[in-house]
Design a protein around this motif. Structure first.
Motif, short mmCIF file in Angstrom:
data_model
loop_
_atom_site.label_atom_id
_atom_site.label_comp_id
_atom_site.label_asym_id
_atom_site.label_seq_id
_atom_site.Cartn_x
_atom_site.Cartn_y
_atom_site.Cartn_z
N VAL A 65 53.94 42.92 54.89
CA VAL A 65 53.97 42.92 53.47
C VAL A 65 53.88 41.78 52.81
CG1 VAL A 65 54.97 44.31 51.33
CG2 VAL A 65 54.82 45.61 53.59
N ILE A 66 55.06 41.14 53.04
CA ILE A 66 55.50 39.64 52.29
C ILE A 66 54.26 38.67 52.50
CG2 ILE A 66 57.09 38.10 51.41
CD1 ILE A 66 57.71 41.09 50.23
N LYS A 67 54.40 38.52 53.74
CA LYS A 67 53.48 37.67 54.26
C LYS A 67 51.86 37.94 53.74
CE LYS A 67 51.84 37.04 58.76
NZ LYS A 67 51.76 36.80 60.06
N GLY A 68 51.19 39.03 53.69
CA GLY A 68 50.25 39.52 53.32
C GLY A 68 50.02 38.97 51.78
N LYS A 69 51.03 39.51 51.03
CA LYS A 69 51.11 39.12 49.61
C LYS A 69 51.06 37.60 49.36
CE LYS A 69 51.88 43.15 47.53
NZ LYS A 69 50.61 43.70 46.75
N LEU A 70 51.72 36.84 50.17
CA LEU A 70 51.53 35.21 50.05
C LEU A 70 50.19 34.96 50.59
CD1 LEU A 70 55.20 34.46 51.36
CD2 LEU A 70 54.07 34.44 48.98
N LEU A 71 49.58 35.47 51.41
CA LEU A 71 48.28 35.14 51.91
C LEU A 71 47.16 35.26 50.97
CD1 LEU A 71 48.33 36.22 55.71
CD2 LEU A 71 48.18 33.87 54.91
N GLU A 72 47.34 36.22 49.83
CA GLU A 72 46.61 36.18 48.68
C GLU A 72 46.57 35.50 47.78
OE1 GLU A 72 47.64 40.40 47.43
OE2 GLU A 72 46.71 41.37 49.16
N ASN A 73 47.62 34.45 47.86
CA ASN A 73 47.96 33.62 46.71
C ASN A 73 46.88 32.30 46.72
OD1 ASN A 73 49.41 31.26 45.38
ND2 ASN A 73 50.64 32.93 44.76
N GLU A 74 46.07 32.19 45.78
CA GLU A 74 45.29 31.01 45.80
C GLU A 74 46.00 29.64 45.97
OE1 GLU A 74 42.30 30.87 46.80
OE2 GLU A 74 42.10 32.90 47.30
N THR A 75 46.92 29.68 45.03
CA THR A 75 47.77 28.55 44.69
C THR A 75 48.18 28.04 46.22
OG1 THR A 75 48.17 28.89 42.43
CG2 THR A 75 49.47 27.13 43.72
N LEU A 76 48.91 28.89 46.94
CA LEU A 76 49.62 28.56 48.16
C LEU A 76 48.24 28.26 49.23
CD1 LEU A 76 52.42 31.14 48.54
CD2 LEU A 76 52.35 28.94 47.76
N VAL A 77 47.26 28.82 49.23
CA VAL A 77 46.19 28.48 49.94
C VAL A 77 45.74 27.03 49.64
CG1 VAL A 77 43.60 28.86 50.32
CG2 VAL A 77 45.18 30.91 50.04
N GLN A 78 45.43 26.65 48.59
CA GLN A 78 45.27 25.44 48.20
C GLN A 78 46.06 24.28 48.60
OE1 GLN A 78 44.34 25.39 44.04
NE2 GLN A 78 42.26 26.47 44.31
N GLN A 79 47.43 24.58 48.57
CA GLN A 79 48.49 23.66 48.99
C GLN A 79 48.68 23.47 50.29
OE1 GLN A 79 52.27 24.58 46.93
NE2 GLN A 79 51.51 24.28 44.85
N ALA A 80 48.64 24.58 51.10
CA ALA A 80 48.40 24.56 52.53
C ALA A 80 47.37 23.58 52.82
CB ALA A 80 48.46 26.16 53.11
N GLY A 81 46.30 23.62 52.32
CA GLY A 81 45.16 22.91 52.73
C GLY A 81 45.06 21.56 52.58
N SER A 82 45.98 21.08 51.58
CA SER A 82 46.01 19.77 51.11
C SER A 82 47.56 18.96 51.39
CB SER A 82 45.46 19.44 49.68
OG SER A 82 46.63 20.42 48.89
N ASN A 83 48.27 19.58 52.14
CA ASN A 83 49.71 18.96 52.36
C ASN A 83 50.17 19.25 53.74
OD1 ASN A 83 50.73 18.35 49.51
ND2 ASN A 83 50.12 20.29 49.09
N SER A 84 51.14 18.75 53.97
CA SER A 84 51.76 18.55 55.51
C SER A 84 52.76 19.97 55.23
CB SER A 84 52.81 17.55 55.78
OG SER A 84 53.84 17.63 54.94
N LYS A 85 53.07 20.50 56.52
CA LYS A 85 54.10 21.72 56.32
C LYS A 85 55.14 21.48 55.70
CE LYS A 85 55.56 25.37 59.53
NZ LYS A 85 55.55 25.78 61.06
N GLU A 86 55.85 20.34 55.83
CA GLU A 86 57.12 19.90 55.26
C GLU A 86 56.91 19.78 53.84
OE1 GLU A 86 60.34 16.45 55.09
OE2 GLU A 86 58.84 16.49 56.69
N GLN A 87 55.76 19.22 53.48
CA GLN A 87 55.54 19.26 51.74
C GLN A 87 55.43 20.58 51.22
OE1 GLN A 87 52.11 16.60 52.16
NE2 GLN A 87 53.25 14.97 51.22
N PHE A 88 54.67 21.37 51.97
CA PHE A 88 54.25 22.85 51.75
C PHE A 88 55.49 23.65 51.51
CE2 PHE A 88 53.29 27.15 52.52
CZ PHE A 88 52.50 27.53 51.58
#
Length: 125
Positions: free
Chosen positions: A39-62
């Protein structure tokens, strides 16, 4: 079992181990796993801001992003609202419960999964 299944099993076991200490009361490991990893991970995977940040940052930065904490809080609130609404609808409607039962017995494969679990337990005795 193939290496991919072994890795997935190990990750699920690690998730269960980590969330066991987070929640109190009579909450099953399965409920904890579905809530956090589904449930919670699914909701977070729908978040476009998080998608963009994960795509352009290291795991630690994210991990240090203030947006992640805010998105987690919103995911929890959304899950509460959605699950409360769905539960209330199911409790108040025999049609919804019948539909859920047919879905679980059809593509949800509830009977087959329960049968396999029973057979597995029978083999363990």
């Amino acid at each position: 079992m193939n290496p991919l299944q072994d890795k997935e099993k190990a990750l699920l076991a690690e998730i269960i181990e980590r969330v066991n200490g987070l929640f109190e009361g009579g909450i099953s490991e399965g409920d904890k796993l579905v809530y956090v990893n589904g449930v919670i991970k699914g909701k977070l995977l729908e978040n476009e801001t998080l998608v963009q940040q994960a795509g352009s940052n290291s795991k630690e930065q994210f991990a240090n992003s203030p947006d992640l904490g805010e998105a987690l809080l919103h995911a929890i609130m959304d899950a509460l609202e959605v699950h409360s609404s769905m539960s209330n609808q199911a409790l108040g409607s025999e049609r919804v419960r019948d539909g859920m039962k047919h879905t679980l017995l059809g593509p949800g494969q509830l009977y087959e999964l329960l049968r396999a679990k029973a057979e597995q337990r029978g083999a363990m005795r």
